[in-house]
Design a protein around this motif. Structure first.
Motif, PDB file in Angstrom:
ATOM      1  N   VAL A 199     -61.971   8.884  66.399  1.00 33.92           N
ATOM      2  CA  VAL A 199     -61.786   9.702  66.328  1.00 33.92           C
ATOM      3  C   VAL A 199     -62.184  10.643  65.402  1.00 33.92           C
ATOM      4  O   VAL A 199     -62.699  12.082  65.756  1.00 33.92           O
ATOM      5  CB  VAL A 199     -60.271  10.183  66.642  1.00 33.92           C
ATOM      6  CG1 VAL A 199     -59.456  11.575  66.531  1.00 33.92           C
ATOM      7  CG2 VAL A 199     -59.563   9.279  67.718  1.00 33.92           C
ATOM      8  N   LEU A 200     -62.274  10.273  64.482  1.00 34.23           N
ATOM      9  CA  LEU A 200     -63.208  11.115  63.133  1.00 34.23           C
ATOM     10  C   LEU A 200     -64.977  11.246  63.445  1.00 34.23           C
ATOM     11  O   LEU A 200     -64.963  11.976  62.695  1.00 34.23           O
ATOM     12  CB  LEU A 200     -62.988  10.005  61.244  1.00 34.23           C
ATOM     13  CG  LEU A 200     -63.085  10.586  60.751  1.00 34.23           C
ATOM     14  CD1 LEU A 200     -62.461  11.551  59.792  1.00 34.23           C
ATOM     15  CD2 LEU A 200     -63.524   9.964  58.761  1.00 34.23           C
ATOM     16  N   GLY A 201     -65.078   9.895  64.019  1.00 31.66           N
ATOM     17  CA  GLY A 201     -66.022   9.960  63.817  1.00 31.66           C
ATOM     18  C   GLY A 201     -66.865  10.887  64.625  1.00 31.66           C
ATOM     19  O   GLY A 201     -67.771  12.135  64.627  1.00 31.66           O
ATOM     20  N   ALA A 202     -66.252  10.821  66.267  1.00 28.67           N
ATOM     21  CA  ALA A 202     -66.740  12.288  67.322  1.00 28.67           C
ATOM     22  C   ALA A 202     -66.260  13.354  66.616  1.00 28.67           C
ATOM     23  O   ALA A 202     -66.811  14.477  66.733  1.00 28.67           O
ATOM     24  CB  ALA A 202     -66.093  11.428  68.213  1.00 28.67           C
ATOM     25  N   ASN A 203     -65.092  13.675  65.576  1.00 31.56           N
ATOM     26  CA  ASN A 203     -64.784  14.638  65.847  1.00 31.56           C
ATOM     27  C   ASN A 203     -65.514  15.125  64.878  1.00 31.56           C
ATOM     28  O   ASN A 203     -66.036  17.091  64.638  1.00 31.56           O
ATOM     29  CB  ASN A 203     -63.329  14.786  65.219  1.00 31.56           C
ATOM     30  CG  ASN A 203     -62.785  15.805  64.415  1.00 31.56           C
ATOM     31  OD1 ASN A 203     -62.750  16.822  65.519  1.00 31.56           O
ATOM     32  ND2 ASN A 203     -63.623  16.661  63.378  1.00 31.56           N
ATOM     33  N   ASP A 204     -65.766  14.473  63.729  1.00 33.96           N
ATOM     34  CA  ASP A 204     -67.233  14.685  63.195  1.00 33.96           C
ATOM     35  C   ASP A 204     -68.567  15.294  63.545  1.00 33.96           C
ATOM     36  O   ASP A 204     -69.013  16.068  63.284  1.00 33.96           O
ATOM     37  CB  ASP A 204     -67.643  13.816  61.577  1.00 33.96           C
ATOM     38  CG  ASP A 204     -66.500  14.391  60.390  1.00 33.96           C
ATOM     39  OD1 ASP A 204     -65.483  15.245  60.753  1.00 33.96           O
ATOM     40  OD2 ASP A 204     -66.124  13.348  59.569  1.00 33.96           O
ATOM     41  N   GLY A 205     -68.501  14.403  64.589  1.00 35.39           N
ATOM     42  CA  GLY A 205     -69.702  14.638  65.333  1.00 35.39           C
ATOM     43  C   GLY A 205     -70.177  15.649  65.712  1.00 35.39           C
ATOM     44  O   GLY A 205     -71.223  16.810  65.783  1.00 35.39           O
ATOM     45  N   ILE A 206     -69.410  16.421  66.794  1.00 35.50           N
ATOM     46  CA  ILE A 206     -69.035  17.533  67.344  1.00 35.50           C
ATOM     47  C   ILE A 206     -68.942  19.017  66.946  1.00 35.50           C
ATOM     48  O   ILE A 206     -70.019  19.755  66.593  1.00 35.50           O
ATOM     49  CB  ILE A 206     -67.818  17.412  68.223  1.00 35.50           C
ATOM     50  CG1 ILE A 206     -67.593  16.608  69.326  1.00 35.50           C
ATOM     51  CG2 ILE A 206     -67.474  19.151  68.825  1.00 35.50           C
ATOM     52  CD1 ILE A 206     -66.881  16.416  69.942  1.00 35.50           C
ATOM     53  N   SER A 246     -72.543  29.230  73.666  1.00 32.84           N
ATOM     54  CA  SER A 246     -72.320  27.959  74.297  1.00 32.84           C
ATOM     55  C   SER A 246     -72.015  26.995  73.925  1.00 32.84           C
ATOM     56  O   SER A 246     -71.250  25.746  74.655  1.00 32.84           O
ATOM     57  CB  SER A 246     -73.857  28.284  74.830  1.00 32.84           C
ATOM     58  OG  SER A 246     -74.758  29.363  76.251  1.00 32.84           O
ATOM     59  N   GLN A 247     -72.431  26.879  71.897  1.00 28.49           N
ATOM     60  CA  GLN A 247     -72.247  25.978  71.650  1.00 28.49           C
ATOM     61  C   GLN A 247     -71.031  25.923  71.471  1.00 28.49           C
ATOM     62  O   GLN A 247     -70.277  24.807  71.536  1.00 28.49           O
ATOM     63  CB  GLN A 247     -72.903  25.829  69.817  1.00 28.49           C
ATOM     64  CG  GLN A 247     -74.703  25.937  70.114  1.00 28.49           C
ATOM     65  CD  GLN A 247     -75.138  24.474  70.010  1.00 28.49           C
ATOM     66  OE1 GLN A 247     -74.052  23.208  69.886  1.00 28.49           O
ATOM     67  NE2 GLN A 247     -76.779  24.148  70.474  1.00 28.49           N
ATOM     68  N   TYR A 248     -70.231  27.046  70.755  1.00 27.99           N
ATOM     69  CA  TYR A 248     -68.785  27.492  70.667  1.00 27.99           C
ATOM     70  C   TYR A 248     -67.862  26.485  71.980  1.00 27.99           C
ATOM     71  O   TYR A 248     -66.915  25.996  71.541  1.00 27.99           O
ATOM     72  CB  TYR A 248     -68.641  28.454  69.935  1.00 27.99           C
ATOM     73  CG  TYR A 248     -66.916  28.345  69.768  1.00 27.99           C
ATOM     74  CD1 TYR A 248     -66.141  28.057  69.068  1.00 27.99           C
ATOM     75  CD2 TYR A 248     -66.363  29.268  71.123  1.00 27.99           C
ATOM     76  CE1 TYR A 248     -64.726  27.999  68.532  1.00 27.99           C
ATOM     77  CE2 TYR A 248     -64.797  29.488  70.767  1.00 27.99           C
ATOM     78  CZ  TYR A 248     -64.045  28.435  69.932  1.00 27.99           C
ATOM     79  OH  TYR A 248     -62.594  28.881  69.887  1.00 27.99           O
ATOM     80  N   ALA A 249     -68.349  27.153  72.725  1.00 35.30           N
ATOM     81  CA  ALA A 249     -67.415  26.628  74.191  1.00 35.30           C
ATOM     82  C   ALA A 249     -67.647  25.074  74.127  1.00 35.30           C
ATOM     83  O   ALA A 249     -66.214  24.841  74.808  1.00 35.30           O
ATOM     84  CB  ALA A 249     -68.104  27.846  74.689  1.00 35.30           C
ATOM     85  N   VAL A 250     -68.530  24.994  74.297  1.00 40.45           N
ATOM     86  CA  VAL A 250     -68.839  23.427  74.943  1.00 40.45           C
ATOM     87  C   VAL A 250     -68.043  22.441  73.775  1.00 40.45           C
ATOM     88  O   VAL A 250     -67.415  21.571  73.703  1.00 40.45           O
ATOM     89  CB  VAL A 250     -70.394  22.764  74.345  1.00 40.45           C
ATOM     90  CG1 VAL A 250     -70.373  21.287  74.652  1.00 40.45           C
ATOM     91  CG2 VAL A 250     -71.094  23.444  75.735  1.00 40.45           C
ATOM     92  N   ALA A 251     -67.975  23.116  72.387  1.00 39.57           N
ATOM     93  CA  ALA A 251     -67.876  22.558  71.218  1.00 39.57           C
ATOM     94  C   ALA A 251     -66.200  22.332  71.442  1.00 39.57           C
ATOM     95  O   ALA A 251     -65.669  21.767  71.159  1.00 39.57           O
ATOM     96  CB  ALA A 251     -68.241  22.951  70.317  1.00 39.57           C
ATOM     97  N   ILE A 252     -65.607  23.324  71.433  1.00 42.80           N
ATOM     98  CA  ILE A 252     -63.949  23.434  71.617  1.00 42.80           C
ATOM     99  C   ILE A 252     -63.371  22.832  72.916  1.00 42.80           C
ATOM    100  O   ILE A 252     -62.208  22.643  72.669  1.00 42.80           O
ATOM    101  CB  ILE A 252     -63.562  25.072  71.623  1.00 42.80           C
ATOM    102  CG1 ILE A 252     -62.170  25.377  71.050  1.00 42.80           C
ATOM    103  CG2 ILE A 252     -63.579  25.748  73.364  1.00 42.80           C
ATOM    104  CD1 ILE A 252     -62.416  24.895  69.491  1.00 42.80           C
ATOM    105  N   VAL A 253     -63.880  22.715  74.331  1.00 43.54           N
ATOM    106  CA  VAL A 253     -63.146  21.871  75.357  1.00 43.54           C
ATOM    107  C   VAL A 253     -63.690  20.459  75.057  1.00 43.54           C
ATOM    108  O   VAL A 253     -63.211  20.033  74.737  1.00 43.54           O
ATOM    109  CB  VAL A 253     -64.775  22.396  76.705  1.00 43.54           C
ATOM    110  CG1 VAL A 253     -64.036  20.911  77.579  1.00 43.54           C
ATOM    111  CG2 VAL A 253     -64.561  23.707  77.107  1.00 43.54           C
ATOM    112  N   ALA A 254     -64.694  20.270  74.087  1.00 44.17           N
ATOM    113  CA  ALA A 254     -64.901  18.053  74.124  1.00 44.17           C
ATOM    114  C   ALA A 254     -63.495  17.902  72.863  1.00 44.17           C
ATOM    115  O   ALA A 254     -63.543  17.216  72.655  1.00 44.17           O
ATOM    116  CB  ALA A 254     -66.023  18.255  73.180  1.00 44.17           C
ATOM    117  N   LEU A 255     -63.565  18.673  72.042  1.00 43.73           N
ATOM    118  CA  LEU A 255     -62.379  18.514  70.858  1.00 43.73           C
ATOM    119  C   LEU A 255     -61.233  18.443  71.625  1.00 43.73           C
ATOM    120  O   LEU A 255     -60.210  17.926  70.714  1.00 43.73           O
ATOM    121  CB  LEU A 255     -62.555  20.080  69.989  1.00 43.73           C
ATOM    122  CG  LEU A 255     -63.681  20.154  68.073  1.00 43.73           C
ATOM    123  CD1 LEU A 255     -63.527  21.440  68.092  1.00 43.73           C
ATOM    124  CD2 LEU A 255     -63.630  18.834  67.790  1.00 43.73           C
ATOM    125  N   ALA A 256     -61.067  19.652  72.465  1.00 43.92           N
ATOM    126  CA  ALA A 256     -59.429  19.288  73.034  1.00 43.92           C
ATOM    127  C   ALA A 256     -59.498  18.686  73.489  1.00 43.92           C
ATOM    128  O   ALA A 256     -58.295  17.718  73.849  1.00 43.92           O
ATOM    129  CB  ALA A 256     -60.001  20.786  74.014  1.00 43.92           C
TER     130      ALA A 256
END
Length: 229
Positions: free
Chosen positions: A18-25, A175-185
């Motif tokens: 989770v930490l790695g993926a979260n940091d990556g995004i 676009s970057q924000y939208a994709v990131a926030i969906v991925a983070l959720a």
């Protein structure tokens, strides 16, 4: 008979993933957003996302390897010291193990019997687990941790790189924000479910702090932007 389902055995790899993926995004998206806000060329955004992805993965791997190696060194030293004590003063070590079981609620006689039987079976294993808190779940594995951290970072950081390649330049920031926030959720929900916790709080927490980070980066980009148009 239905056995209870526990999730504590997942805590090590779940935290790292989770930490790695979260940091990556988050870090790669924030970098891409900052550059997109400051520049009017796609190449700059792509380069920023790619550099952030590579540098972040290597940094995560190196940091995790060093950190877990330090833990492994401490565990090895403690086990070596414990083995020496078992060889030189077994009676004292037996009393120590007996005392640990008494503190956990067993009677004196039962504590002694348990300590004797576990010592006969594998004395070092018993002391490692019950005295030092070292077992097969918590044992440090530096290379495994490094590779897992790098892989999880890349799995998250690849998303903003893809967005930088395909999103319209004029809508790059949103676009970057939208994709990131969906991925983070989704990441917050999946990690909470995997750990057996309610997903709502995890999703709100990760989305809030992700928005703060990306917002500050975008502001910095606009503030120090070099757009010519």
């Amino acid at each position: 008979m239905t056995l209870e389902k526990h999730y504590i055995n997942r805590i090590g790899w779940l935290r790292a993933a989770v930490l790695g993926a979260n940091d990556g995004i988050l870090s790669t998206t924030s970098l891409a957003i900052g550059v997109a806000a400051a520049s009017d060329t796609r190449n700059s955004v792509i380069l920023a996302a790619l550099a952030g992805l590579v540098a972040g993965a290597m940094s995560m791997a190196a940091g995790e390897y060093i950190s877990v190696s330090s833990q492994s060194d401490i565990e090895t030293a403690d086990l070596k010291r414990e083995k020496k004590e078992l060889d030189t003063m077994p009676d004292i070590e037996l009393k120590e193990l007996t005392g640990l079981y008494e503190q956990r609620g067993l009677s004196e006689d039962l504590s002694l019997k348990v300590a004797q039987e576990l010592t006969a079976h594998n004395a070092l294993e018993a002391h490692a687990r019950d005295e030092l808190g070292i077992n097969e779940i918590t044992t440090a594995r530096p290379m495994q941790a490094a590779l897992a951290s790098a892989a999880s970072f890349v799995s998250g950081g690849i998303l903003p790189l893809i967005v930088s390649l395909v999103a319209p330049l004029k809508q790059m920031v949103i676009s970057q924000y939208a994709v990131a926030i969906v991925a983070l959720a989704l990441l917050g929900a999946v990690s909470a479910r995997t750990g057996g916790a309610p997903p709502g709080r995890a999703v709100v927490r990760i989305c809030f702090w992700g928005t703060v980070a990306m917002g500050i980066t975008a502001f910095a980009g606009y503030l120090f932007g070099v757009k010519t148009s």
